[in-house]
Motif scaffolding. Structure first.
Motif, PDB file in Angstrom:
ATOM      1  N   ILE A 150      -8.563   5.356  -2.324  1.00 34.65           N
ATOM      2  CA  ILE A 150      -8.027   4.188  -3.012  1.00 34.65           C
ATOM      3  C   ILE A 150      -7.930   3.035  -2.027  1.00 34.65           C
ATOM      4  N   THR A 151      -8.302   1.851  -2.480  1.00 35.52           N
ATOM      5  CA  THR A 151      -8.207   0.646  -1.666  1.00 35.52           C
ATOM      6  C   THR A 151      -7.469  -0.420  -2.465  1.00 35.52           C
ATOM      7  N   MET A 152      -6.416  -0.999  -1.851  1.00 37.04           N
ATOM      8  CA  MET A 152      -5.600  -2.006  -2.508  1.00 37.04           C
ATOM      9  C   MET A 152      -5.527  -3.260  -1.650  1.00 37.04           C
ATOM     10  N   ASN A 153      -5.686  -4.407  -2.276  1.00 38.58           N
ATOM     11  CA  ASN A 153      -5.419  -5.676  -1.618  1.00 38.58           C
ATOM     12  C   ASN A 153      -4.002  -6.113  -1.972  1.00 38.58           C
ATOM     13  N   LEU A 154      -3.221  -6.472  -0.982  1.00 34.93           N
ATOM     14  CA  LEU A 154      -1.833  -6.878  -1.206  1.00 34.93           C
ATOM     15  C   LEU A 154      -1.601  -8.298  -0.703  1.00 34.93           C
ATOM     16  N   ARG A 155      -0.855  -9.063  -1.476  1.00 36.82           N
ATOM     17  CA  ARG A 155      -0.430 -10.394  -1.061  1.00 36.82           C
ATOM     18  C   ARG A 155       1.097 -10.463  -1.108  1.00 36.82           C
ATOM     19  N   ILE A 156       1.685 -11.046  -0.087  1.00 39.38           N
ATOM     20  CA  ILE A 156       3.111 -11.343  -0.094  1.00 39.38           C
ATOM     21  C   ILE A 156       3.241 -12.847  -0.276  1.00 39.38           C
ATOM     22  N   ILE A 157       3.906 -13.251  -1.345  1.00 34.87           N
ATOM     23  CA  ILE A 157       3.982 -14.667  -1.716  1.00 34.87           C
ATOM     24  C   ILE A 157       5.421 -15.157  -1.584  1.00 34.87           C
ATOM     25  N   ARG A 163       3.440 -20.210  -1.433  1.00 38.16           N
ATOM     26  CA  ARG A 163       2.477 -19.948  -0.363  1.00 38.16           C
ATOM     27  C   ARG A 163       2.289 -18.448  -0.140  1.00 38.16           C
ATOM     28  N   ILE A 164       1.064 -18.063   0.172  1.00 38.82           N
ATOM     29  CA  ILE A 164       0.780 -16.689   0.592  1.00 38.82           C
ATOM     30  C   ILE A 164       1.154 -16.595   2.062  1.00 38.82           C
ATOM     31  N   VAL A 165       2.096 -15.726   2.371  1.00 39.97           N
ATOM     32  CA  VAL A 165       2.556 -15.602   3.751  1.00 39.97           C
ATOM     33  C   VAL A 165       1.970 -14.379   4.443  1.00 39.97           C
ATOM     34  N   ASN A 166       1.343 -13.496   3.668  1.00 37.76           N
ATOM     35  CA  ASN A 166       0.680 -12.343   4.278  1.00 37.76           C
ATOM     36  C   ASN A 166      -0.293 -11.757   3.272  1.00 37.76           C
ATOM     37  N   ALA A 167      -1.425 -11.321   3.762  1.00 41.37           N
ATOM     38  CA  ALA A 167      -2.421 -10.647   2.924  1.00 41.37           C
ATOM     39  C   ALA A 167      -3.018  -9.507   3.730  1.00 41.37           C
ATOM     40  N   THR A 168      -3.169  -8.372   3.097  1.00 42.32           N
ATOM     41  CA  THR A 168      -3.706  -7.217   3.807  1.00 42.32           C
ATOM     42  C   THR A 168      -4.442  -6.308   2.836  1.00 42.32           C
ATOM     43  N   THR A 169      -5.247  -5.437   3.381  1.00 44.96           N
ATOM     44  CA  THR A 169      -5.942  -4.420   2.600  1.00 44.96           C
ATOM     45  C   THR A 169      -5.468  -3.053   3.059  1.00 44.96           C
ATOM     46  N   VAL A 170      -5.082  -2.236   2.117  1.00 47.54           N
ATOM     47  CA  VAL A 170      -4.633  -0.874   2.405  1.00 47.54           C
ATOM     48  C   VAL A 170      -5.696   0.096   1.909  1.00 47.54           C
ATOM     49  N   GLU A 171      -6.213   0.905   2.795  1.00 46.24           N
ATOM     50  CA  GLU A 171      -7.177   1.934   2.447  1.00 46.24           C
ATOM     51  C   GLU A 171      -6.549   3.294   2.725  1.00 46.24           C
ATOM     52  N   ALA A 172      -6.671   4.203   1.789  1.00 52.43           N
ATOM     53  CA  ALA A 172      -6.091   5.531   1.977  1.00 52.43           C
ATOM     54  C   ALA A 172      -6.971   6.577   1.316  1.00 52.43           C
TER      55      ALA A 172
END
Length: 220
Positions: A150-157, A163-172
């Motif tokens: 599973i791969t998820m893109n996450l944004r912290i707004i 504003r988007i203050v963080n963006a990351t991709t989680v792969e598991a």
């Protein structure tokens, strides 16, 4: 006859007790860091913990489990004990309960006051871009056959500014070293139950666990 009728409730009660004696119930998972009900209610709005909410995940691929994943991440964030976690995915149910309590059928002194919802400082948006119960060695993670990915893109707004203050991709994967036991505990939420005791369950737990760790460590 009167004696039999008198004894019948006693015999029935004894039978019920005997029947219950062979059954049991227990809490199978609970976080030691999650706040108690009293602590959650008394947490100061302007305290050290950030107020955070999770929106429904966008599903770019795979089954429509966006609401279940939002539930999973919300529970895991709460169990981390690091945030004031606010309900968003199922907020309509809370509104409905408040509306019900304000009706004439309910005691006014027990009704929840309206207008007390708290606003979130941070909003988590997620999008699932890979959802493979069997990767078959073709995913970007190059996992072997029988491995779930599973791969998820996450944004912290930041809700104040948008504003988007963080963006990351989680792969598991189900072969990840982590077992997803720190924050992603308990049974899978409704909507994900079909993956219980499968490689995808392990991949999901690993992904949520990694997501919570990232959000905690980001310190936005």
């Amino acid at each position: 006859m009167m004696q039999r009728l008198t004894l019948f409730p006693i015999v029935l009660a004894a039978a019920l007790v005997a029947g219950c004696a062979g059954s049991s119930a227990k809490v199978v998972s609970s976080s030691g860091t999650a706040p108690t009900i009293s602590q959650a209610q008394q947490e100061p709005v302007d305290g050290e913990k950030r107020r955070i909410a999770v929106s429904r995940f966008d599903m770019r691929t795979g089954p429509d489990v966006g609401l279940a994943l939002a539930d999973f991440l919300t529970d895991a964030l709460f169990n981390s004990g690091r945030f004031i976690v606010l309900e968003r995915a199922r907020l309509d149910e809370v509104r409905a309960e408040q509306a019900l309590q304000s009706s004439a059928e309910f005691r006014a002194d027990t009704a929840a006051p309206v207008g007390q919802f708290e606003g979130a400082e941070l909003l988590i948006r997620g999008a699932v871009v890979a959802f493979e119960p069997d990767c078959k060695g073709v995913s970007v993670l190059l996992a072997g056959s029988g491995t779930a990915c599973i791969t998820m893109n996450l944004r912290i707004i930041d809700v104040t500014s948008g504003r988007i203050v963080n963006a990351t991709t989680v792969e598991a994967t189900s072969r990840s070293n982590q077992l997803g036991i720190f924050f992603a505990r308990g049974d899978l939420p409704i909507g994900l139950g079909t993956y219980n005791k499968t490689p995808m369950e392990t991949a999901l737990r690993n992904a949520i666990d990694a997501a919570v760790r990232h959000i905690v460590e980001t310190k936005v």
